[in-house]
Design a protein around this motif. Structure first.
Motif, PDB file in Angstrom:
ATOM      1  N   CYS A  90       1.068  -1.124  -0.059  1.00 13.60           N
ATOM      2  CA  CYS A  90      -0.121   0.097  -0.153  1.00 13.60           C
ATOM      3  C   CYS A  90       0.975   0.986  -0.112  1.00 13.60           C
ATOM      4  N   ALA A  91       0.789   2.023  -0.753  1.00 15.76           N
ATOM      5  CA  ALA A  91       1.578   3.522  -0.973  1.00 15.76           C
ATOM      6  C   ALA A  91       0.978   4.386  -0.171  1.00 15.76           C
ATOM      7  N   GLY A  92       0.132   4.559   0.513  1.00 14.88           N
ATOM      8  CA  GLY A  92      -0.605   5.687   1.539  1.00 14.88           C
ATOM      9  C   GLY A  92      -1.280   5.936   1.636  1.00 14.88           C
ATOM     10  N   ALA A  93      -2.011   7.108   1.711  1.00 11.71           N
ATOM     11  CA  ALA A  93      -3.309   7.736   1.122  1.00 11.71           C
ATOM     12  C   ALA A  93      -3.232   8.592  -0.177  1.00 11.71           C
ATOM     13  N   ASP A  94      -4.362   8.334  -0.748  1.00 12.13           N
ATOM     14  CA  ASP A  94      -4.389   8.733  -1.975  1.00 12.13           C
ATOM     15  C   ASP A  94      -4.182   9.893  -2.440  1.00 12.13           C
ATOM     16  N   LEU A  95      -3.361  10.603  -2.534  1.00  9.77           N
ATOM     17  CA  LEU A  95      -3.104  11.914  -2.398  1.00  9.77           C
ATOM     18  C   LEU A  95      -3.522  12.622  -3.790  1.00  9.77           C
ATOM     19  N   LYS A  96      -4.264  12.116  -4.797  1.00  8.84           N
ATOM     20  CA  LYS A  96      -4.543  12.294  -5.544  1.00  8.84           C
ATOM     21  C   LYS A  96      -6.148  12.591  -5.116  1.00  8.84           C
ATOM     22  N   GLU A  97      -6.510  12.267  -5.100  1.00  8.42           N
ATOM     23  CA  GLU A  97      -8.069  12.342  -4.466  1.00  8.42           C
ATOM     24  C   GLU A  97      -7.777  13.359  -3.062  1.00  8.42           C
ATOM     25  N   ARG A  98      -6.925  13.304  -2.266  1.00  9.26           N
ATOM     26  CA  ARG A  98      -7.012  14.429  -1.467  1.00  9.26           C
ATOM     27  C   ARG A  98      -6.489  15.393  -1.986  1.00  9.26           C
ATOM     28  N   THR A 100      -7.800  16.956  -4.150  1.00  9.83           N
ATOM     29  CA  THR A 100      -9.354  17.751  -4.723  1.00  9.83           C
ATOM     30  C   THR A 100      -9.815  17.784  -3.337  1.00  9.83           C
ATOM     31  N   MET A 101      -9.564  17.703  -2.124  1.00  8.99           N
ATOM     32  CA  MET A 101     -10.544  18.097  -1.329  1.00  8.99           C
ATOM     33  C   MET A 101     -10.672  19.047  -0.541  1.00  8.99           C
ATOM     34  N   PRO A 102     -11.416  19.460  -0.170  1.00  6.97           N
ATOM     35  CA  PRO A 102     -11.255  20.844   1.060  1.00  6.97           C
ATOM     36  C   PRO A 102     -10.608  20.951   1.662  1.00  6.97           C
ATOM     37  N   ARG A 103     -10.288  22.231   2.260  1.00  6.00           N
ATOM     38  CA  ARG A 103      -9.152  21.909   3.663  1.00  6.00           C
ATOM     39  C   ARG A 103      -9.838  21.586   4.913  1.00  6.00           C
ATOM     40  N   GLU A 104     -11.164  21.245   4.803  1.00  8.95           N
ATOM     41  CA  GLU A 104     -12.010  21.224   5.987  1.00  8.95           C
ATOM     42  C   GLU A 104     -11.902  19.200   5.985  1.00  8.95           C
ATOM     43  N   GLN A 105     -12.113  19.269   4.655  1.00  9.87           N
ATOM     44  CA  GLN A 105     -12.550  17.289   4.486  1.00  9.87           C
ATOM     45  C   GLN A 105     -10.995  17.050   4.582  1.00  9.87           C
ATOM     46  N   VAL A 106     -10.154  17.512   4.985  1.00  9.97           N
ATOM     47  CA  VAL A 106      -8.948  16.349   5.039  1.00  9.97           C
ATOM     48  C   VAL A 106      -8.524  16.404   6.109  1.00  9.97           C
ATOM     49  N   GLY A 107      -9.044  16.555   7.347  1.00  8.51           N
ATOM     50  CA  GLY A 107      -8.919  16.523   8.543  1.00  8.51           C
ATOM     51  C   GLY A 107     -10.368  15.598   8.864  1.00  8.51           C
ATOM     52  N   LEU A 108     -10.877  14.926   8.418  1.00  6.96           N
ATOM     53  CA  LEU A 108     -12.568  14.223   8.514  1.00  6.96           C
ATOM     54  C   LEU A 108     -11.147  13.011   8.267  1.00  6.96           C
ATOM     55  N   PHE A 109     -11.101  12.887   7.200  1.00  3.63           N
ATOM     56  CA  PHE A 109     -10.736  11.999   6.064  1.00  3.63           C
ATOM     57  C   PHE A 109      -9.181  11.024   7.140  1.00  3.63           C
ATOM     58  N   VAL A 110      -8.610  12.116   7.595  1.00  4.28           N
ATOM     59  CA  VAL A 110      -7.445  11.933   7.973  1.00  4.28           C
ATOM     60  C   VAL A 110      -8.050  10.872   9.753  1.00  4.28           C
ATOM     61  N   ALA A 111      -8.994  11.367  10.113  1.00  4.55           N
ATOM     62  CA  ALA A 111      -9.328  10.775  11.466  1.00  4.55           C
ATOM     63  C   ALA A 111     -10.222   9.894  10.264  1.00  4.55           C
ATOM     64  N   GLY A 112     -10.779   9.464   9.324  1.00  4.21           N
ATOM     65  CA  GLY A 112     -11.027   8.178   9.041  1.00  4.21           C
ATOM     66  C   GLY A 112     -10.337   6.975   9.114  1.00  4.21           C
ATOM     67  N   LEU A 113      -9.142   7.705   8.774  1.00  2.76           N
ATOM     68  CA  LEU A 113      -7.985   6.459   8.218  1.00  2.76           C
ATOM     69  C   LEU A 113      -7.387   6.439   9.957  1.00  2.76           C
ATOM     70  N   ARG A 114      -7.596   7.199  10.549  1.00  3.12           N
ATOM     71  CA  ARG A 114      -6.620   6.908  12.134  1.00  3.12           C
ATOM     72  C   ARG A 114      -7.867   5.932  12.672  1.00  3.12           C
ATOM     73  N   SER A 115      -9.184   5.880  12.214  1.00  2.00           N
ATOM     74  CA  SER A 115     -10.274   4.596  12.939  1.00  2.00           C
ATOM     75  C   SER A 115     -10.408   3.647  12.639  1.00  2.00           C
ATOM     76  N   LEU A 116      -9.918   3.491  11.105  1.00  2.00           N
ATOM     77  CA  LEU A 116      -9.621   2.966  10.738  1.00  2.00           C
ATOM     78  C   LEU A 116      -8.221   1.301  11.080  1.00  2.00           C
ATOM     79  N   MET A 117      -7.215   2.132  11.348  1.00  2.00           N
ATOM     80  CA  MET A 117      -6.475   1.594  11.762  1.00  2.00           C
ATOM     81  C   MET A 117      -6.735   1.035  13.487  1.00  2.00           C
ATOM     82  N   ASP A 118      -7.277   1.420  14.414  1.00  2.14           N
ATOM     83  CA  ASP A 118      -7.702   1.327  14.879  1.00  2.14           C
ATOM     84  C   ASP A 118      -9.424   0.110  15.383  1.00  2.14           C
ATOM     85  N   GLN A 119      -9.193  -0.136  14.682  1.00  2.00           N
ATOM     86  CA  GLN A 119     -10.233  -0.914  13.811  1.00  2.00           C
ATOM     87  C   GLN A 119     -10.009  -2.081  13.512  1.00  2.00           C
ATOM     88  N   ILE A 120      -8.687  -1.812  12.484  1.00  2.00           N
ATOM     89  CA  ILE A 120      -8.058  -3.274  12.837  1.00  2.00           C
ATOM     90  C   ILE A 120      -7.062  -3.419  14.230  1.00  2.00           C
TER      91      ILE A 120
END
Length: 291
Positions: A90-98, A100-120
């Motif tokens: 896995c090459a990490g987060a999809d930076l091309k998708e990121r 295109t995200m508004p600044r306020e959405q980036v924090g939510l996306f990273v929080a979602g990643l953190r939640s995924l790792m916790d779930q694993i």
């Protein structure tokens, strides 16, 4: 797996091309319950070949849904995370998708990643990360969230976020220093250094390092071997052991021992414990049901 075994004798370049064509026809995440003697092993296959398995919002949600499915599957004993894309975990987060995200959405996306790792990390059953190839940024953070890690000798791993003027945001700054010497973890994060599987093994980041094979799935095959070692053991006991270890590491030793005692107490009334004792006395292999 049958495909891999049947094409091992063809040139590696042709094999990789054929795998890529098959990968492109599959979904981003392939969920597989193994059967026969391997029943109880669940495999998550990451499959975004053009994006090097980068963690898009869509893939993150697919993995979360798959983890939720395992949580409520009484037959699931071990999960293996692997790649279906040659040369990359896995090459990490999809930076091309990121981008295109508004600044306020980036924090939510990273929080979602953190939640995924916790779930694993918190999944009731053991999770084995099979690192065949590139594991950078969020890809390495995902591996760090696993209970056990296996890497191919030519795998490339690193928390490279500082190159982009950010920090690991999905658990890397916390899990890596708890796994190895904190000063070494700091050096790796500050420098954004990329290391191979052998160096990761020497530092204690991965449990096993294996020479890569012509099919590019050596770490996955070793992970299956480890999963098969876990399968015969009492499933409730393995789950309680994981809970006792994970929860106990978060508190002082005295509190940890109390957690261990509570987990042990849950095993005393189980049918599996009685079966284990009876099988021992009868000198036969126990037949555990998870009850």
């Amino acid at each position: 797996m049958l495909l891999i075994r049947s094409v091992q004798k063809i040139p590696k370049s042709l094999y990789i091309q054929s795998v890529r064509k098959i990968s492109e026809a599959r979904p981003d995440l392939v969920y597989q319950n193994l059967d026969g003697a391997d029943k109880g092993i669940v495999v998550f296959g990451f499959n975004r070949p053009k994006q090097k398995n980068a963690l898009s919002a869509g893939l993150v949600e697919q993995i979360k849904s798959a983890l939720q499915k395992v949580t409520f599957d009484a037959q699931a004993r071990v999960v293996v995370l692997r790649s279906l894309v040659p040369g990359v975990f896995c090459a990490g987060a999809d930076l091309k998708e990121r981008a295109t995200m508004p600044r306020e959405q980036v924090g939510l996306f990273v929080a979602g990643l953190r939640s995924l790792m916790d779930q694993i990390c918190d999944l009731p059953v053991p999770v084995i990360g099979a690192v065949d190839g590139l594991a950078l940024g969020g890809g390495l953070e995902m591996a760090l969230a696993c209970d056990i890690r296996v890497a191919a000798s030519d795998a490339k791993m690193g928390l490279v976020e500082s190159r982009l003027a950010i920090i690991p945001g999905a658990g890397g700054t916390q899990r890596l220093p708890r796994l190895i010497n904190p000063a070494v973890a700091k050096e790796l994060i500050y420098t954004a250094r990329v290391i191979d599987g052998g160096a990761a093994y020497n530092l204690g980041i991965v449990n096993h390092v294996v020479a890569q094979n012509s099919s590019g799935d050596a770490a996955y095959l070793k992970s299956l071997d480890l999963a098969r070692e876990i399968l015969p053991n009492g499933p409730v006991a393995v789950r309680m052991a994981k809970r006792a270890i994970n929860k106990g590491m978060q508190v002082d030793v005295g509190s940890g021992l109390a957690i261990e005692e509570a987990c042990y107490a849950q095993l005393i009334p189980t049918q599996d414990r009685q079966e284990g004792l009876q099988a021992f006395n009868e000198k036969r292999k126990p037949q555990y049901t998870g009850q």
